[in-house]
Scaffold this motif. Structure first.
Motif, PDB file in Angstrom:
ATOM      1  N   TYR A   1      39.975  37.829  51.046  1.00 45.18           N
ATOM      2  CA  TYR A   1      40.555  36.905  50.124  1.00 45.18           C
ATOM      3  C   TYR A   1      41.818  37.275  49.293  1.00 45.18           C
TER       4      TYR A   1
ATOM      5  N   TRP B   1      36.433  31.628  49.856  1.00 41.37           N
ATOM      6  CA  TRP B   1      35.219  31.995  50.015  1.00 41.37           C
ATOM      7  C   TRP B   1      34.445  30.832  50.269  1.00 41.37           C
ATOM      8  N   ASP B   2      33.326  30.786  51.194  1.00 39.47           N
ATOM      9  CA  ASP B   2      32.364  29.542  51.324  1.00 39.47           C
ATOM     10  C   ASP B   2      31.414  29.514  50.442  1.00 39.47           C
ATOM     11  N   GLY B   3      31.219  30.313  49.516  1.00 34.47           N
ATOM     12  CA  GLY B   3      30.035  30.278  48.368  1.00 34.47           C
ATOM     13  C   GLY B   3      28.913  31.049  48.792  1.00 34.47           C
ATOM     14  N   ARG B   4      28.955  31.618  49.910  1.00 33.20           N
ATOM     15  CA  ARG B   4      27.700  32.383  50.383  1.00 33.20           C
ATOM     16  C   ARG B   4      27.926  33.823  50.213  1.00 33.20           C
TER      17      ARG B   4
ATOM     18  N   LEU C   1      27.997  37.070  44.280  1.00 32.81           N
ATOM     19  CA  LEU C   1      29.394  37.113  45.131  1.00 32.81           C
ATOM     20  C   LEU C   1      29.192  38.276  45.940  1.00 32.81           C
TER      21      LEU C   1
ATOM     22  N   ARG D   1      34.416  33.855  40.785  1.00 32.22           N
ATOM     23  CA  ARG D   1      33.679  33.017  41.696  1.00 32.22           C
ATOM     24  C   ARG D   1      34.892  31.754  41.864  1.00 32.22           C
ATOM     25  N   ALA D   2      35.650  31.128  40.859  1.00 35.56           N
ATOM     26  CA  ALA D   2      36.539  30.470  41.151  1.00 35.56           C
ATOM     27  C   ALA D   2      37.674  30.923  41.664  1.00 35.56           C
TER      28      ALA D   2
ATOM     29  N   LEU E   1      36.619  31.211  45.595  1.00 30.96           N
ATOM     30  CA  LEU E   1      36.435  29.847  46.104  1.00 30.96           C
ATOM     31  C   LEU E   1      37.842  29.437  46.344  1.00 30.96           C
TER      32      LEU E   1
END
Length: 282
Positions: free
Chosen positions: A218, A278-281, A191, A270-271, A274
């Motif tokens: 975020y 957040w783009d997951g990177r 993360l 994470r959920a 996202l």
């Protein structure tokens, strides 16, 4: 604070007889005593260690405590830089120590904050080292660059690989070992690295709360809740108000308690990230 004594000195000057020493005092370290029934504090044990090894310099976790770091137990093993016969609770290390790597705190020779971090990062495993260095940074801020400079001054010191792995993650914003652990849980899971001790205000500029760590972009925060949140009614009521105000300010707060499992915490964070864009990177 109790005052440790050197047994041989007390016998030599006649202040105690051998019987009095044996019946009224208990050893802290070899030849160093405190009155029986006295539960020694860490500072008592540090003073006793200095009596046991007069020319030694206090290092490691005990040094961090002298610099003001919290979360150091009274019974922690005391590291000394100097020659010392092995004994429980006291560990001597014959290492090179520069004159600018030592200072005096409360009359006690101790490694500087940078040298203390240098030693902690080399001697402990990664997460325990980060916890200790976070606490030290919070109490006695030091420059990471000064710590890394010591790797050049002492290129043959043991544990430099471990130190180089841990030191980039040190953050003095952590106010407890649990906060250090939580931050590294997120980082190691891929993360984004959160910002620590972030203050959130209402649209009108009213203070809401200082969050343990946040992903400001975020508007997501994370908090490690201690037991007082469950047992103190005033704290609980305050948390209810804070939750409402954060929601009104469009912040999402991830609250973690000691019963939570790491994988569950990471999956939830994470959920939320996202969902917030957040783009997951990392």
């Amino acid at each position: 604070m109790a005052i440790p004594i050197r047994g041989t000195d007390a016998l030599a000057d006649g202040s105690l007889t051998a019987g009095q020493l044996r019946h009224r005092f208990a050893p802290v370290f070899r030849g160093i005593y405190l009155p029986k029934g006295c539960r020694p504090t860490l500072h008592d044990r540090i003073v006793a260690a200095r009596l046991a090894v007069p020319r030694a310099v206090i290092a490691g976790a005990a040094a961090s405590a002298l610099h003001g770091a919290q979360w150091v137990d009274d019974d922690v093993t005391i590291d000394l830089i100097g020659r010392c016969r092995p004994q429980p609770g006291l560990k001597g290390r014959e290492e090179t120590l520069g004159r600018d790597e030592v200072m005096t705190v409360r009359g006690i020779p101790v490694t500087t904050p940078a040298r203390t971090a240098f030693d902690l990062g080399r001697r402990l495993k990664r997460i325990p080292a980060i916890k200790r260095m976070d606490a030290l940074m919070n109490a006695a801020p030091f420059a990471v660059e000064d710590v890394m400079l010591l790797t050049k001054v002492h290129p043959r010191a043991r544990g430099l690989v471990d130190l180089r792995e841990a030191i980039p993650h040190v953050d003095g914003g952590a106010e407890s070992p649990q906060e250090s652990w939580l931050r590294m849980l997120f980082v190691d899971a891929g993360l984004p690295s959160p910002t620590t001790q972030f203050v959130v205000y209402t649209a009108e500029g009213r203070y809401i709360k200082r969050l343990d760590m946040v992903w400001e972009e975020y508007k997501v925060g994370a908090e490690y809740d201690g037991e007082q949140h469950l047992t103190d009614r005033t704290v609980y009521a305050r948390d209810v108000w804070v939750g409402r105000e954060l929601q009104r300010a469009q912040w999402s707060l991830i609250r973690v308690v000691k019963e939570d499992r790491g994988a569950q915490i990471v999956a939830h964070a994470r959920a939320v990230l996202l969902a917030r864009g957040w783009d997951g990177r990392p």
